[in-house]
Design an enzyme around this catalytic site. Sequence first.
Site, PDB file in Angstrom:
ATOM      1  N   HIS A 130       0.840  -1.209   0.000  1.00  0.00           N
ATOM      2  CA  HIS A 130       0.000   0.000   0.000  1.00  0.00           C
ATOM      3  C   HIS A 130       0.870   1.252   0.000  1.00  0.00           C
ATOM      4  CE1 HIS A 130      -3.265   2.735   1.488  1.00  0.00           C
ATOM      5  NE2 HIS A 130      -2.234   3.296   2.115  1.00  0.00           N
ATOM      6  N   GLU A 131       1.905   1.262   0.841  1.00  0.00           N
ATOM      7  CA  GLU A 131       2.787   2.428   0.906  1.00  0.00           C
ATOM      8  C   GLU A 131       3.560   2.602  -0.396  1.00  0.00           C
ATOM      9  OE1 GLU A 131       2.290   4.461   3.130  1.00  0.00           O
ATOM     10  OE2 GLU A 131       1.107   3.165   4.431  1.00  0.00           O
ATOM     11  N   HIS A 134       1.423   4.348  -2.835  1.00  0.00           N
ATOM     12  CA  HIS A 134       1.492   5.808  -2.704  1.00  0.00           C
ATOM     13  C   HIS A 134       2.699   6.350  -3.464  1.00  0.00           C
ATOM     14  CE1 HIS A 134      -1.779   6.887  -0.113  1.00  0.00           C
ATOM     15  NE2 HIS A 134      -1.402   6.097   0.876  1.00  0.00           N
ATOM     16  N   GLU A 201      -6.141   7.406  -0.780  1.00  0.00           N
ATOM     17  CA  GLU A 201      -6.114   6.156  -0.019  1.00  0.00           C
ATOM     18  C   GLU A 201      -6.752   5.015  -0.801  1.00  0.00           C
ATOM     19  OE1 GLU A 201      -4.501   5.376   2.753  1.00  0.00           O
ATOM     20  OE2 GLU A 201      -3.704   7.411   2.612  1.00  0.00           O
TER      21      GLU A 201
END
EC number: 3.4.24.-
Length: 311
Positions: A130-131, A134, A201
């Site tokens: 997930h990071e 980003h 997100e």
Amino acid sequence: MSGVRTVMLLSALTALFMALGYTLGGSGGAVIALLVAAGMNLFTFWNADRIVLSMHHAREVDATSAPEYYGLVAELAQRAKLPMPRVYLIDEPHPNAFATGRDPRHAAVAATTGLLSMLSRDEVAGVMAHELGHVRNRDTLIMTMVATIAGAISMLANFGLFFRGGHNENGNSNMVATLLAVIVAPFAAMIVQMAISRTREYGADAAGAEISGNPRALASALAKISGRAEMIPNPVAERNPAAAQLYIVPVHVSELFSTHPATEKRIAALEELAQDMGAPVIAPIERRASALSPAKPAPRKSSALNPLRRD
């Protein structure tokens, strides 16, 4: 479309900063606010990662000091076709993670010891993917810039509330307008900040599911850490509430005022994505032995990535 929306919202935030400057200082105040916003964004562009990491007292780790954690990030970065980011560890029981840096070549990812000790290896892989999502979506710079401007608006509003003389350029009383400005501006900035963060997100969740190949592992991680993140204090977020948008889950979960979508909605979206994928599009990360994960069954409540070797 998401990129256009983000640019529009970021422009609105800058315009709000200028409008507050105009209310407090007339046309000269608006020009000063614009220059300050430009200067802050330029400073943030070059120093955002160092500011954020220093704020969290994060320490950089490598293949020697944290072999499995570092190796997991390296494998995920390779899958995402990203340059290897710098990897950091934060000695805090609060379970969370974030990414920072102005672009993929200058990116850093960080996780707390609380998160690594709470989750399984597959769940940690979902979080770190997930990071990296980003990073790949270039959210890290945008979100830091948003936090910087939103924080500046709140600071300027507080300054205006206590030090504004209550007169406009013509010398007429303008206290009502000033009070409205200093009350409404921070609230409006928070709304814009939330709109940008929530959009990002969902995109990072989808990217993380693609990179890790296991949407359900990320959904499981979100379910585990969202409740604990509310109960365990986060000193950094308490000192600087704007930092809350950096984390994978917010510090205070409230659908109306959170910088993140409701965790339940994110989990539901990941479940739908898992059903659409049918089977993982990428083979699950293999469990490997390391100094942090001995080649034997781990205790039920410990993590394969536990950097403190807690049982």
